[in-house]
Design a protein around this motif. Structure first.
Motif, short mmCIF file in Angstrom:
data_model
loop_
_atom_site.label_atom_id
_atom_site.label_comp_id
_atom_site.label_asym_id
_atom_site.label_seq_id
_atom_site.Cartn_x
_atom_site.Cartn_y
_atom_site.Cartn_z
N PRO A 95 0.80 -1.24 0.00
CA PRO A 95 0.00 0.00 0.00
C PRO A 95 0.82 1.28 0.00
N ASN A 96 2.03 1.23 0.55
CA ASN A 96 2.81 2.47 0.64
C ASN A 96 4.30 2.16 0.71
N TYR A 97 5.08 3.20 0.68
CA TYR A 97 6.53 3.07 0.77
C TYR A 97 7.07 4.24 1.60
N THR A 98 8.29 4.08 2.09
CA THR A 98 8.92 5.10 2.93
C THR A 98 10.35 5.32 2.46
N ARG A 99 10.73 6.56 2.35
CA ARG A 99 12.11 6.88 2.00
C ARG A 99 12.92 7.06 3.28
N VAL A 100 14.06 6.40 3.34
CA VAL A 100 14.91 6.46 4.53
C VAL A 100 16.24 7.10 4.14
N GLY A 101 16.64 8.13 4.90
CA GLY A 101 17.92 8.77 4.66
C GLY A 101 17.88 9.78 3.53
N GLU A 102 19.04 10.39 3.28
CA GLU A 102 19.17 11.39 2.23
C GLU A 102 20.45 11.13 1.44
N THR A 111 6.18 -1.35 2.24
CA THR A 111 5.35 -2.02 3.24
C THR A 111 4.51 -3.08 2.56
N ILE A 112 4.61 -4.33 3.02
CA ILE A 112 3.87 -5.46 2.44
C ILE A 112 2.85 -5.95 3.45
N GLN A 113 1.60 -5.99 3.06
CA GLN A 113 0.53 -6.51 3.91
C GLN A 113 0.01 -7.80 3.29
N THR A 114 0.01 -8.87 4.08
CA THR A 114 -0.33 -10.20 3.56
C THR A 114 -1.33 -10.87 4.49
N THR A 123 2.23 -7.59 8.50
CA THR A 123 2.83 -6.43 7.83
C THR A 123 4.34 -6.47 8.02
N VAL A 124 5.06 -6.45 6.93
CA VAL A 124 6.52 -6.44 6.97
C VAL A 124 7.02 -5.34 6.06
N GLN A 125 8.28 -4.97 6.25
CA GLN A 125 8.89 -3.94 5.43
C GLN A 125 10.13 -4.52 4.75
N ASP A 174 9.96 12.66 -11.43
CA ASP A 174 10.55 11.43 -11.96
C ASP A 174 10.78 10.41 -10.85
N GLN A 175 11.24 10.88 -9.69
CA GLN A 175 11.45 9.99 -8.56
C GLN A 175 10.15 9.31 -8.15
N SER A 176 9.11 10.12 -8.00
CA SER A 176 7.81 9.58 -7.58
C SER A 176 7.29 8.57 -8.60
N LEU A 177 7.43 8.89 -9.89
CA LEU A 177 6.95 7.99 -10.93
C LEU A 177 7.74 6.68 -10.90
N PHE A 178 9.07 6.77 -10.75
CA PHE A 178 9.89 5.56 -10.71
C PHE A 178 9.53 4.69 -9.52
N ILE A 179 9.35 5.30 -8.35
CA ILE A 179 9.04 4.52 -7.15
C ILE A 179 7.66 3.87 -7.27
N LYS A 180 6.69 4.60 -7.82
CA LYS A 180 5.34 4.04 -7.95
C LYS A 180 5.34 2.88 -8.95
N ARG A 181 6.10 3.02 -10.03
CA ARG A 181 6.18 1.92 -11.01
C ARG A 181 6.81 0.69 -10.37
N ARG A 182 7.88 0.90 -9.62
CA ARG A 182 8.52 -0.25 -8.96
C ARG A 182 7.61 -0.83 -7.89
N GLN A 183 6.89 0.01 -7.17
CA GLN A 183 5.96 -0.47 -6.15
C GLN A 183 4.90 -1.38 -6.77
N ALA A 184 4.31 -0.95 -7.88
CA ALA A 184 3.30 -1.76 -8.56
C ALA A 184 3.90 -3.04 -9.12
N ALA A 185 5.13 -2.95 -9.67
CA ALA A 185 5.77 -4.13 -10.25
C ALA A 185 6.11 -5.16 -9.17
N LEU A 186 6.58 -4.71 -8.02
CA LEU A 186 6.90 -5.63 -6.92
C LEU A 186 5.63 -6.30 -6.40
N GLU A 187 4.54 -5.56 -6.36
CA GLU A 187 3.27 -6.15 -5.92
C GLU A 187 2.81 -7.23 -6.89
#
Length: 382
Positions: A95-102, A111-114, A123-125, A174-187
């Protein structure tokens, strides 16, 4: 049936990728793996009927099936146990993702909910590297047996660099688009693993989805040993040759190569369409802003209202172009990319057959040398 939800809970009219046909009792190996018997060779297991069907159809039918699947892939998937008497339901989502660090040290946690059967939701990360390790472990367990493993989303160093070093607003998009594409692909990757009749029962996959600590990589598959093994595999693929005596295998190999080439051409066209739509959206937004400023400086009230309306229209058109670009990208483009990855997984299964043949030839050569040595020793009275 038309579905507004791309991942609706209704049963699809077409079989999901990597999902076995529950009604086909005959033609299963060890009660789990469907097999093909329409060839002169021995029974060949095919754990992915959807891929097998696509290989038997024309390219046009395969592409139509790909488009249909994009509107039918669902989040609730089921799999059949060994005796085919009980069915467990699995629901997986990211459902969501979190950016850690800079900066360079930053990374994304998904975040994976199963929910597995009657078990409570867990729920695992996980980071992308955890998915990659999971895929390596599953490939090691199943690919040598000729089982086609659902492909993991490939690494993207340019996208990762944008996430770590991007600073401008354009880079942020571009960052947001890349992360959302990867999020959907991993799901989608996890959904396909759980839809697989064999892999869904794998203990490594269960630990990945339910335990806090992800599975660790195989020591033999990482570091220097892993690098040497990958180099050995590349050399084997480049040098190993097999004089194919089975027309069935030869036809299927040629067919998937043709499909891969066709799908890559389609993907290039889709990428161009998406780029053109995004360009139209940007130009419409710029024209809208220009009209707005022009209207603010206009003394004639009626003309000012007309220009303002034109500005609003262009702004709406910009949103439409953006929405259409996202639809082409996430629905059609990503589906075509998935099918290209699936074809590459099928090619990897064929490569395992070539590797096995190469090992067999090497063993025969070694055996012949040892027999010659034994015969020479016997003649010399040793």
């Amino acid at each position: 049936n038309d579905k507004d939800d791309l991942f609706g809970s209704e049963e699809p009219t077409q079989p999901d990728l990597f999902d076995d046909d529950e009604d086909e009792e005959e033609g299963h190996l060890q009660g789990a793996i469907p097999v093909r018997t329409n060839s002169d060779h021995d029974r060949v297991p095919f754990n992915t009927p959807a891929v097998g069907c696509a290989l038997d159809d024309t390219k046009t039918t395969a592409l139509l099936n790909a488009a249909k699947e994009s509107a039918q892939l669902k989040k609730s998937v089921g799999w059949v146990n060994g005796d085919k008497k009980a069915k467990e339901a699995a629901s997986i989502e990211i459902p969501n993702y979190t950016r850690v660090g800079e900066g360079y040290s930053s990374y994304i946690i998904y975040t994976i909910q199963t929910t597995l059967g009657d078990s409570p939701k867990t729920t695992v990360q996980r980071r992308y590297n955890d998915f990659f390790v999971l895929h390596q472990l599953i490939v090691e367990n199943y690919l040598p047996r000729g089982i086609i493993v659902p492909p993991v989303p490939e690494k993207n160093f340019m996208g990762t660099a944008k996430v770590r070093f991007g600073g401008s607003n354009e880079n942020a998009q571009d960052q947001s688009l890349f992360i959302k594409r990867r999020q959907a692909a991993l799901e989608r990757y996890l959904i396909r693993l759980m839809a697989h009749n064999l892999i869904s029962k794998d203990e490594t996959l269960r630990r990945f989805l339910q335990e806090e600590d992800p599975p660790r990589p195989n020591p033999n598959a990482s570091g220097i040993k892993g690098f040497m093994k990958s180099m050995e595999t590349m050399v084997t693929k480049a040098t190993a040759r097999i004089n194919e005596m089975d027309d069935w295998y030869e036809d299927k190999q040629n067919h998937i190569l043709e499909m891969e080439e066709t799908l890559k051409k389609i993907l290039a066209v889709v990428d161009n369409i998406v780029a053109d739509r995004r360009d139209l959206a940007t130009k419409s937004a710029s024209f809208s802003t220009t009209c707005l400023h022009l209207g603010e400086g206009e003394d004639n009230a009626s003309l000012r209202r007309a220009i303002t309306k034109l500005s609003e229209l262009e702004q709406n058109l910009s949103g439409v172009h953006t929405e259409m670009a996202n639809g082409d990208l996430f629905v059609f483009g990503e589906t075509v990319k998935d099918y290209i990855s699936i074809i590459q997984s099928a090619k990897a299964a064929f490569d395992e057959r070539v590797k096995a043949f190469s090992l067999w030839e090497s063993a025969q050569s070694t055996l012949a040398k040892k027999r010659d040595a034994k015969n020479k020793a016997t003649l010399q009275g040793k």
